[in-house]
Motif scaffolding. Sequence first.
Motif, PDB file in Angstrom:
ATOM      1  N   GLN A 299       0.717  -1.131   0.058  1.00  0.00           N
ATOM      2  CA  GLN A 299       0.100   0.165   0.053  1.00  0.00           C
ATOM      3  C   GLN A 299       0.780   1.385  -0.027  1.00  0.00           C
ATOM      4  OE1 GLN A 299      -3.372  -0.292  -0.584  1.00  0.00           O
ATOM      5  NE2 GLN A 299      -2.991   1.960  -0.710  1.00  0.00           N
ATOM      6  N   PRO A 314      -2.874  -3.384  -6.828  1.00  0.00           N
ATOM      7  CA  PRO A 314      -2.527  -4.716  -6.397  1.00  0.00           C
ATOM      8  C   PRO A 314      -3.106  -5.629  -7.455  1.00  0.00           C
ATOM      9  CG  PRO A 314      -4.425  -3.725  -5.516  1.00  0.00           C
ATOM     10  CD  PRO A 314      -3.844  -2.617  -6.370  1.00  0.00           C
ATOM     11  N   HIS A 316      -5.679  -8.291  -7.493  1.00  0.00           N
ATOM     12  CA  HIS A 316      -6.901  -9.067  -6.656  1.00  0.00           C
ATOM     13  C   HIS A 316      -7.228 -10.441  -6.954  1.00  0.00           C
ATOM     14  CE1 HIS A 316      -8.224  -4.440  -6.408  1.00  0.00           C
ATOM     15  NE2 HIS A 316      -7.845  -4.939  -5.218  1.00  0.00           N
ATOM     16  N   THR A 317      -7.839 -11.048  -6.016  1.00  0.00           N
ATOM     17  CA  THR A 317      -8.635 -12.336  -6.311  1.00  0.00           C
ATOM     18  C   THR A 317      -9.952 -11.988  -6.680  1.00  0.00           C
ATOM     19  OG1 THR A 317      -9.253 -12.344  -3.968  1.00  0.00           O
ATOM     20  CG2 THR A 317      -7.110 -13.207  -4.311  1.00  0.00           C
ATOM     21  N   ASP A 319     -12.681 -12.886  -5.344  1.00  0.00           N
ATOM     22  CA  ASP A 319     -13.688 -12.287  -4.328  1.00  0.00           C
ATOM     23  C   ASP A 319     -13.407 -10.762  -4.273  1.00  0.00           C
ATOM     24  OD1 ASP A 319     -11.174 -13.687  -3.222  1.00  0.00           O
ATOM     25  OD2 ASP A 319     -11.962 -12.926  -1.353  1.00  0.00           O
ATOM     26  N   GLN A 320     -12.104 -10.396  -4.253  1.00  0.00           N
ATOM     27  CA  GLN A 320     -11.992  -9.112  -3.797  1.00  0.00           C
ATOM     28  C   GLN A 320     -12.173  -8.312  -5.026  1.00  0.00           C
ATOM     29  OE1 GLN A 320      -7.437  -9.387  -3.161  1.00  0.00           O
ATOM     30  NE2 GLN A 320      -7.849  -9.374  -1.307  1.00  0.00           N
ATOM     31  N   VAL A 321     -12.286  -8.686  -6.185  1.00  0.00           N
ATOM     32  CA  VAL A 321     -12.789  -7.879  -7.375  1.00  0.00           C
ATOM     33  C   VAL A 321     -14.296  -7.802  -7.385  1.00  0.00           C
ATOM     34  CG1 VAL A 321     -13.060  -7.889 -10.024  1.00  0.00           C
ATOM     35  CG2 VAL A 321     -11.030  -8.667  -8.947  1.00  0.00           C
ATOM     36  N   HIS A 324     -15.442  -5.047  -4.977  1.00  0.00           N
ATOM     37  CA  HIS A 324     -14.582  -3.759  -4.651  1.00  0.00           C
ATOM     38  C   HIS A 324     -15.595  -2.819  -5.106  1.00  0.00           C
ATOM     39  CE1 HIS A 324     -11.655  -0.542  -5.904  1.00  0.00           C
ATOM     40  NE2 HIS A 324     -10.954  -1.593  -5.293  1.00  0.00           N
TER      41      HIS A 324
END
Length: 397
Positions: A299, A314, A316-317, A319-321, A324
């Motif tokens: 970060q 970053p 992203h995986t 699930d993060q996408v 978001h």
Amino acid sequence: MQALDHIRVLDLSRTLAGPFCTMLLGDMGADIIKVEQPDVGDETRRFTPPTWDGISSYYLASNRNKRSITVDLKTEEGREIIYELAKTADILVENFRTGALDQMGLGYEQIRQINPKLIYCSVSGFGRTGPEKNRAGYDLLLQGYGGLMSITGEEGRGPVKVGTSLVDMNAGMFAVYGILSALIARERTGKGQFIDVSLLDGQVVLLNYLATSYFATGRASGRLGSAHPSIVPYQAFPAKDGDIILAIANNSLWERACRALGWEDLREDPRFYTNDDRVAHRDLLVAIISARIAEMDRQEIIHKLDQAGVPAGPIHTIDQVLNHPQVLAREMVLEVEHPIVKDLKMPGFPVKLSDTPAQVHRHPPLLGEHTEEILLEMGFLPEQIEGWRASKVIGKG
């Protein structure tokens, strides 16, 4: 109002490339009549696991905004139903093996006699012409055959496929492009036409600058992992707490990145002045940057580069996408009502039209869910429909 709400599509395709194409057309309002084999249906209905409340998640992903009718194309009565549907259709999409529909009496030359205005789109692995036209085509096969796997993965290691079915969906998008072009042409000529889309052709055109690079130099690009053959640094690097992407695509960005991260020695090093220099000394520069970034928090790097206007972010995986804030703000996660699947969600519409936006107006259909509805619309009598159901020309619905 939607852009294609006056268009009817007869969808004889299955699996992914064709259904992805017709879903995109359905998102823009087209009436998609999905023709499936009685009691069997689209083979992706059986692509499990995973399932969602007993239904294949793979099938759910590419079949919203459609109506399902089950018809046995191998029967004379079944073909007559397709002929009647073709009379009122604007578009037909199919992805049978080359020649299969011609043998059934459902090929382009036969259908155009019924409806000269029909746009007939064939999607196949290798195309309807050429020495390989009879080969079966699947996404994985064409990722290899079309060169994609030769440039995917790490140098010195084995071939790796792209994580999603990119070749299939790319062909589906090119099919939409061809169909919309043919619709515009029909407005001027009054005639339909045949569209031949192949997974191989779609993959070849995506080679793009790598193809022209080969023509220019005679050398084929190989695997570079996340790196770029013509830009350095433009790849993933491991930070202390996770991987990060640096997309330093020109000399101005390089200077800003060096200042932001305190890399004045690299900015002043003549081996790295220009992108050409950095490409020539790729291994050395990547090793230096890798060592420095490994000691920094992800970060912290992103914040400093954002402040300097340098693209970085970053990895992203999934699930993060899908959770978001930017993805949610762009309405790229849809909630769709379904008679069986609770809380059905799927990716949204990637193209935003101000006046005729894409919409969800139908859930991914159950097998044969709309058979009777469609046949009644066509003017067939209830007793005819019951007779066909008894003789298994159509499914139970």
